[in-house]
Scaffold this active site. Structure first.
Site, PDB file in Angstrom:
ATOM      1  N   CYS A   1       0.882  -1.188   0.000  1.00  0.00           N
ATOM      2  CA  CYS A   1       0.000   0.000   0.000  1.00  0.00           C
ATOM      3  C   CYS A   1       0.907   1.223   0.000  1.00  0.00           C
ATOM      4  O   CYS A   1       1.092   1.878   1.019  1.00  0.00           O
ATOM      5  CB  CYS A   1      -0.919  -0.013   1.218  1.00  0.00           C
ATOM      6  SG  CYS A   1      -1.827  -1.555   1.456  1.00  0.00           S
TER       7      CYS A   1
ATOM      8  N   ALA B   1       1.259   4.344  -1.844  1.00  0.00           N
ATOM      9  CA  ALA B   1       1.010   5.786  -1.978  1.00  0.00           C
ATOM     10  C   ALA B   1       0.820   6.419  -0.592  1.00  0.00           C
ATOM     11  O   ALA B   1       0.302   5.761   0.317  1.00  0.00           O
ATOM     12  CB  ALA B   1      -0.212   6.023  -2.862  1.00  0.00           C
TER      13      ALA B   1
ATOM     14  N   GLY C   1       4.044   7.613  -0.971  1.00  0.00           N
ATOM     15  CA  GLY C   1       5.364   7.238  -1.439  1.00  0.00           C
ATOM     16  C   GLY C   1       6.563   7.623  -0.599  1.00  0.00           C
ATOM     17  O   GLY C   1       7.692   7.373  -0.998  1.00  0.00           O
ATOM     18  N   SER C   2       6.377   8.202   0.580  1.00  0.00           N
ATOM     19  CA  SER C   2       7.541   8.587   1.390  1.00  0.00           C
ATOM     20  C   SER C   2       8.298   7.355   1.894  1.00  0.00           C
ATOM     21  O   SER C   2       9.533   7.314   1.861  1.00  0.00           O
ATOM     22  CB  SER C   2       7.103   9.459   2.562  1.00  0.00           C
ATOM     23  OG  SER C   2       6.082   8.833   3.318  1.00  0.00           O
TER      24      SER C   2
ATOM     25  N   ASP D   1       1.927  -1.480   5.120  1.00  0.00           N
ATOM     26  CA  ASP D   1       1.439  -0.304   5.852  1.00  0.00           C
ATOM     27  C   ASP D   1      -0.027  -0.108   5.452  1.00  0.00           C
ATOM     28  O   ASP D   1      -0.332   0.591   4.493  1.00  0.00           O
ATOM     29  CB  ASP D   1       2.282   0.917   5.488  1.00  0.00           C
ATOM     30  CG  ASP D   1       1.945   2.133   6.324  1.00  0.00           C
ATOM     31  OD1 ASP D   1       1.937   2.016   7.555  1.00  0.00           O
ATOM     32  OD2 ASP D   1       1.672   3.194   5.743  1.00  0.00           O
TER      33      ASP D   1
ATOM     34  N   CYS E   1      -1.022   3.842  11.363  1.00  0.00           N
ATOM     35  CA  CYS E   1      -0.934   5.111  12.100  1.00  0.00           C
ATOM     36  C   CYS E   1      -2.154   5.227  13.011  1.00  0.00           C
ATOM     37  O   CYS E   1      -2.722   6.296  13.192  1.00  0.00           O
ATOM     38  CB  CYS E   1      -0.824   6.296  11.146  1.00  0.00           C
ATOM     39  SG  CYS E   1      -2.061   6.351   9.843  1.00  0.00           S
TER      40      CYS E   1
END
Length: 754
Positions: free
Chosen positions: A192, A194, A196-197, A280, A333
């Site tokens: 998952c 995007a 993209g960091s 993530d 998160c």
């Protein structure tokens, strides 16, 4: 571009400021006042978000995610805005030089200002991030934009982020890629990906050895078609040929096939397994309340239970695609144990000892964190708490399921080692909230070992989609293992709405050059290219039009060519060559600046080595019509160009920066008959000038000084108008006085005449 392939038209009116609000207002400290806190804003119904939620506080107090005496501190931290943080791109050869620039110029300005009694926050290094390449500035992004002392740092971060040399990323978001410990030979999947960091960190890890190309690769996937293009933009800055972006639902990610080197049968493929996977997953995001305060009003305890199912399915599919001995990170998160430990505990029970949690705290020295929970409670939408399945009323049993509860205390729970997960809480180091768990695959999972008949008739029935994406009864015979028969079948898919089975915009084909393509000898003879021409591809349906050529590694090529109908590839390859017709060059292609960092190690000709003064002249000149004259260059550079004909060149500057570190700057240019220019975008020009210690004042704007100049100019105009008005009034009085004298003279004359 949306998933239906139609363009979304942006409503420009949304960006306009309502006239009723009037001019922007500032407080006595020069801080912009939020429109929601003004009288005009109140009349328009603008209300500040109340960062309180009783259910939220009661739910997390019952979880005991931190000591009771720290709970109020955690809530207070969540109610504050999130501080800014950034990191320097790690695999660039000039990363150390850029770090020196930041420390020696921008941070030094802060410390000097502070020493003089000024009020400023100095960025702190994140000690757990390798090589001192990540920093946190404990002020908000709004403060950085509003306060003059930070304007240079703000301009720097904007410019360097655009050119891919820094990334503005939330502190806790940097953790999952670090614990994966990616090496250049690893095959990596970001399920998952995007925006993209984290993907950027994985790319950096693959390219940690700059002297050679990685033998591994990264597949970055996202289910949202539009977000895949955002991901493309982020990844392009890093110039990696070992990277591709796919667009699939991660919970039913298709098998990826590659040639089987161990098979005697020519052309036989096998399912590719990954060495490292980042999972993530989508989550409620209540750990991000500091930057997304609207979550306070939307949050309710049942949100986590709604997402538990998809989170579990994504993790399960990731484990199926993982090589035995490989590792997968599961992260969210969110602070909700229903999305965190409950997913991990359920997976560990289903995998029956084949997956194991790994200690990760030691790999992040200096990071403050809490251990994973072994006990938690669930709740319904109203906030009613349930400690066990027996307490759940019938009308809530569709939402709250038995497997979401913690396992009962005892040996089974102890063997799960949920304390090896880590939780990062907002008050511990002024960050957002985050959850991370690292799992290692010790053996094939029970459902992977099942014979085909058992799977077809019983417990874990699945089907492999055919070429059109429709479920069929076929089964591959690749990927066997000594410990059991590994079929790695894909979950069933819904019938596609179109023939191709792909959603969204249909991408142009990826067409690799043939070994006998005439472009190969042309590039080899002119540039001394050492790479096989078969590693370059074009994206045009008309194969005769090869305007741009993109470079990928052999591993990426194998995926692209063997999964045309199964995998939707959104983007791959780094732009290496661009067609340049009628430019007077013997070669029809020039080197592309977008891929210069990857290509220059693989060519031997057309390289120039300018001095610092030469580089500064070329980088400061942005006039396309009047490029710098060769005569204005140093004698050393002029000598290198004496016998060089017109065409594309690589400009390589090697020296030590002003701080004593080795520096290598590589850019693309064009050598003409009488001139030489740099083919570098404006934002990158600023970056390279900073590295070589050049003058960048031409490119930097101080909006605070500009505002002061405008105000001074406006004040001068107002003063001039007042002076002019005063002069006019004085003239009027003089005229009135003169007019009275004339009347008096006339009266006197009339008396005399009489």
């Amino acid at each position: 571009m949306g998933g239906n392939g139609k363009r979304k038209h942006y409503n420009k009116s949304r960006s306009k400021r309502p006239r009723q609000l009037g001019a922007k207002k500032y407080d006595e400290n020069g801080q912009l006042i939020d429109d929601r806190n003004t009288e005009a804003g109140a009349k328009l119904g603008y209300k500040d978000i109340v960062r309180e939620n009783k259910n939220f506080e009661e739910f997390y107090k019952a979880q005991h995610i931190c000591p009771d005496e720290e709970f109020n501190d955690m809530i207070k931290a969540l109610q504050l805005d999130l501080p800014a943080s950034f990191r320097i791109t790690g695999f660039r050869s000039h990363a150390k030089s850029l770090l020196n620039v930041i420390k020696g110029e921008y941070f030094k300005e802060f410390t000097d200002f502070q020493a003089k009694g000024g009020k400023v926050v100095v960025p702190t290094c994140l000690e757990w991030y390798p090589d001192q390449l990540a920093y946190q500035l404990n002020v908000t992004r709004k403060d950085i934009r509003r306060e003059e002392i930070y304007f240079k740092l703000h301009n720097f971060l904007v410019a360097e982020t655009e050119s891919g040399n820094t990334t503005r990323q939330e502190t806790v978001s940097m953790i999952p890629p670090l614990v994966l410990d990616v090496k250049p030979h690893h095959k990596v999947l970001d399920m998952c990906a995007a925006p993209g960091s984290k993907t950027g960190q994985l790319i950096e890890a693959l390219h940690q050895d700059e002297s050679t190309l990685p033998t591994g690769l990264l597949v970055a996937n996202d289910a949202d078609n539009a977000r895949c293009y955002m991901l493309t933009h982020q990844a392009k800055r890093l110039q990696s040929p070992a990277f591709l972006i796919t667009n699939h639902d991660a919970s039913i990610m298709p098998n990826i096939y590659v040639p089987d080197p161990d098979s005697a049968e020519q052309g036989k493929n096998k399912v590719m397994k990954f060495d490292r996977i980042l999972c993530d997953v989508p989550c409620t995001g209540d750990g991000t309340m500091r930057k997304n305060p609207d979550i306070w009003t939307k949050w309710n305890p049942s949100n986590g239970a709604n997402l538990h199912g998809i989170q579990f399915r994504i993790l399960k599919r990731g484990i199926e695609l993982l090589e035995v001995g490989g590792r997968i990170v599961y992260s969210t998160c969110s602070l909700n144990p229903t999305e965190d430990e409950a997913v991990i505990a359920r997976m560990l029970k289903e995998t029956a000892g084949t997956m194991e949690l790994v200690h990760i705290a030691d790999s992040l020295p200096g990071l403050k964190h809490a251990q994973g929970l072994s006990n938690w409670v669930l709740a319904d939408k109203k906030g009613t708490l349930f400690k066990s399945w027996e307490e759940v009323p019938e009308d809530c049993q569709n939402l709250v399921r038995p497997y979401m509860f913690p396992p009962p205390p005892g040996q089974e729970t102890d063997n799960l080692h949920l304390d090896r997960c880590i939780r990062i809480l907002p008050h511990q180091q002024n960050t957002g909230g985050f959850f991370v768990a690292l799992l290692e695959k010790k053996a094939l999972c029970p459902w992977e070992k099942q014979p085909k008949k058992d799977r077809a008739n019983g417990k874990e029935k699945s089907a492999t989609p055919d070429a059109n994406g429709e479920a069929s009864a076929t089964d591959d015979t690749n990927g066997t293992n000594k410990e059991g028969e590994d079929k790695t079948e894909e979950p069933p898919k819904k019938k596609p709405k179109n023939v191709s089975g792909f959603r969204g915009f249909r991408e142009d084909p990826y067409i690799y050059l043939k070994s006998d393509d005439p472009i190969g000898p042309e590039l080899t003879n002119y540039y001394g290219l050492k790479l096989p021409v078969e590693l370059f591809l074009s994206r045009c349906k008309d194969e005769s039009k090869k305007n741009n050529l993109y470079f990928t590694t052999k591993a990426v090529k194998d995926i692209v060519e063997n999964n045309t109908e199964k995998v939707k590839v959104i983007n791959t390859g780094v732009k290496a060559w661009t067609k340049c017709e009628n430019k007077g060059s013997e070669c029809g292609y020039r080197i592309a600046q977008e891929g210069v960092l990857m290509m220059l190690n693989h060519i031997t000709e057309r390289k120039l080595y300018p001095t610092k003064q030469d580089m500064e002249i070329m980088l400061l000149n942005s006039d396309f019509e009047s490029p710098p004259e060769i005569a204005s260059m140093s004698a050393e550079l002029r000598k290198q160009m004496e016998n060089m004909n017109t065409g594309s060149v690589a400009l390589i500057y090697c020296d030590k920066d002003k701080f004593g570190s080795e520096l290598k700057v590589e850019i693309v240019g064009w050598k003409g008959n009488k001139s030489v220019r740099a083919y570098v975008p404006k934002n990158e020009r600023v970056h390279y000038l900073r590295l070589i210690g050049g003058d960048v004042t031409k490119f930097e704007k101080n909006k605070f000084e500009e505002k002061k100049m405008r105000e001074d100019a406006a004040g001068s105009e107002q003063l001039q108008e007042e002076d002019n008005a005063g002069a006019e009034q004085k003239d009027d009085k003089v005229e009135e006085s003169n007019g009275g004298d004339d009347d008096a003279k006339k009266d006197t004359q009339q008396v005399d005449n009489n």
